[in-house]
Design a protein around this motif. Structure first.
Motif, PDB file in Angstrom:
ATOM      1  N   ILE A  42       1.241   2.087   1.922  1.00  0.00           N
ATOM      2  CA  ILE A  42       2.007   0.850   2.071  1.00  0.00           C
ATOM      3  C   ILE A  42       1.748  -0.110   0.915  1.00  0.00           C
ATOM      4  N   SER A  43       0.547  -0.057   0.343  1.00  0.00           N
ATOM      5  CA  SER A  43       0.246  -0.924  -0.800  1.00  0.00           C
ATOM      6  C   SER A  43       1.103  -0.550  -2.003  1.00  0.00           C
ATOM      7  N   GLU A  44       1.301   0.753  -2.207  1.00  0.00           N
ATOM      8  CA  GLU A  44       2.160   1.214  -3.298  1.00  0.00           C
ATOM      9  C   GLU A  44       3.614   0.883  -3.010  1.00  0.00           C
ATOM     10  N   LEU A  45       4.025   1.015  -1.757  1.00  0.00           N
ATOM     11  CA  LEU A  45       5.386   0.648  -1.365  1.00  0.00           C
ATOM     12  C   LEU A  45       5.637  -0.825  -1.652  1.00  0.00           C
ATOM     13  N   SER A  46       4.640  -1.647  -1.367  1.00  0.00           N
ATOM     14  CA  SER A  46       4.755  -3.082  -1.643  1.00  0.00           C
ATOM     15  C   SER A  46       4.913  -3.326  -3.137  1.00  0.00           C
ATOM     16  N   ARG A  47       4.102  -2.639  -3.937  1.00  0.00           N
ATOM     17  CA  ARG A  47       4.183  -2.820  -5.391  1.00  0.00           C
ATOM     18  C   ARG A  47       5.517  -2.355  -5.935  1.00  0.00           C
ATOM     19  N   ARG A  48       5.989  -1.212  -5.464  1.00  0.00           N
ATOM     20  CA  ARG A  48       7.246  -0.639  -5.964  1.00  0.00           C
ATOM     21  C   ARG A  48       8.451  -1.491  -5.566  1.00  0.00           C
ATOM     22  N   SER A  49       8.415  -2.045  -4.367  1.00  0.00           N
ATOM     23  CA  SER A  49       9.576  -2.770  -3.841  1.00  0.00           C
ATOM     24  C   SER A  49       9.547  -4.262  -4.144  1.00  0.00           C
ATOM     25  N   GLY A  50       8.347  -4.780  -4.443  1.00  0.00           N
ATOM     26  CA  GLY A  50       8.226  -6.220  -4.657  1.00  0.00           C
ATOM     27  C   GLY A  50       8.195  -7.003  -3.369  1.00  0.00           C
ATOM     28  N   VAL A  51       8.020  -6.321  -2.242  1.00  0.00           N
ATOM     29  CA  VAL A  51       7.956  -6.971  -0.936  1.00  0.00           C
ATOM     30  C   VAL A  51       6.505  -6.986  -0.464  1.00  0.00           C
ATOM     31  N   ALA A  52       6.043  -8.128  -0.005  1.00  0.00           N
ATOM     32  CA  ALA A  52       4.658  -8.268   0.432  1.00  0.00           C
ATOM     33  C   ALA A  52       4.353  -7.304   1.578  1.00  0.00           C
ATOM     34  N   THR A  53       3.115  -6.831   1.624  1.00  0.00           N
ATOM     35  CA  THR A  53       2.707  -5.893   2.665  1.00  0.00           C
ATOM     36  C   THR A  53       2.933  -6.470   4.056  1.00  0.00           C
ATOM     37  N   ALA A  54       2.600  -7.744   4.236  1.00  0.00           N
ATOM     38  CA  ALA A  54       2.792  -8.372   5.548  1.00  0.00           C
ATOM     39  C   ALA A  54       4.268  -8.373   5.939  1.00  0.00           C
ATOM     40  N   LYS A  73       5.315  -4.871   7.036  1.00  0.00           N
ATOM     41  CA  LYS A  73       4.858  -4.614   8.400  1.00  0.00           C
ATOM     42  C   LYS A  73       5.747  -5.322   9.423  1.00  0.00           C
ATOM     43  N   TYR A  74       6.210  -6.515   9.072  1.00  0.00           N
ATOM     44  CA  TYR A  74       7.126  -7.239   9.956  1.00  0.00           C
ATOM     45  C   TYR A  74       8.444  -6.488  10.093  1.00  0.00           C
ATOM     46  N   TYR A  75       8.979  -5.984   8.981  1.00  0.00           N
ATOM     47  CA  TYR A  75      10.228  -5.216   9.022  1.00  0.00           C
ATOM     48  C   TYR A  75      10.057  -3.937   9.840  1.00  0.00           C
ATOM     49  N   LEU A  76       8.884  -3.335   9.750  1.00  0.00           N
ATOM     50  CA  LEU A  76       8.599  -2.142  10.549  1.00  0.00           C
ATOM     51  C   LEU A  76       8.603  -2.483  12.039  1.00  0.00           C
ATOM     52  N   ARG A  77       7.969  -3.591  12.396  1.00  0.00           N
ATOM     53  CA  ARG A  77       7.913  -4.000  13.811  1.00  0.00           C
ATOM     54  C   ARG A  77       9.299  -4.312  14.351  1.00  0.00           C
TER      55      ARG A  77
END
Length: 216
Positions: free
Chosen positions: A3-15, A18-22
């Motif tokens: 998820i940390s790499e996903l955050s870096r690649r997408s420019g979307v904060a990890t938190a 996680k909110y979008y996942l919920r």
């Protein structure tokens, strides 16, 4: 990717991810442990679309989820998808349509509503009664006339013809991608982000035309 790499690649904060996942906007990753998952390119692209819908288009999380639900169907109906992207949403059951006026406003703009219907009929357009552009035109005509300008729907016909040509160009640019994610993203970016540029082109053209007419 984690998820940390996903955050870096997408420019979307990890938190935020996680909110979008919920909230169900982003599909879960492949579980690798009790509290860990892996994500792929589809998650990067999906986050890019979510950012376009919420950050650029300005949709609520709920409205963005409606668009994404259509995309999830795989063989998404392009017309329905574009309608959601453009903000054409039917009213909630038992409620009023988005942009609908209350009783008092109806009295003030009822003539404008009829004028919009006449304009649409004259152009031969088939459009949803829930399209918020109807209310925009109604209010604009009402405001112009309240300020003493005798401005009716027929004066908008030349502009409507130009808008029709613009719409053809817009939709032509959406013909390429077959992937619903890419098509939805392009619809957001080409419609919302291009609007300021189209207005700017009109201003440039007005100056150029004024130069021809008044600086001879």
């Amino acid at each position: 990717m984690r998820i940390s790499e996903l955050s870096r690649r997408s420019g979307v904060a990890t938190a935020t991810i996680k909110y979008y996942l919920r909230e169900g906007l982003l599909p879960p990753g492949r579980a690798t442990a009790a509290t860990q998952a892996e994500y792929g390119e589809v998650h990067v692209r999906r986050l890019r679309l979510i950012r376009a819908l919420i950050g650029v288009r300005g949709l609520t999380v709920s409205a963005a989820k409606d668009v994404l639900d259509v995309v999830n169907e795989g063989e998404a109906d392009t017309h329905e998808l574009l309608g959601l992207v453009f903000g054409i949403r039917p009213p909630a059951e038992g409620g009023a349509a988005d942009g609908a006026t209350d009783g008092a406003a109806d009295g003030a703009t009822g003539g404008g509503v009829r004028e919009v219907d006449d304009l649409i009929a004259e152009m031969g357009w088939t459009v949803s009664e829930h399209n918020p552009a109807r209310e925009t035109i109604t209010q604009t005509l009402h405001t112009l006339n309240s300020l003493g300008m005798d401005y009716g729907w027929r004066a908008l016909l030349p502009y409507a013809a130009l808008a029709e040509q613009t719409a053809t160009l817009d939709l032509d640019q959406l013909q390429g991608p077959d992937d619903p994610l890419e098509k939805a993203e392009r619809a957001v970016l080409l419609t919302v982000l291009l609007e300021p540029a189209l207005l700017a082109l009109r201003r440039l053209a007005q100056e150029a035309e004024s130069t021809v007419r008044h600086r001879s």
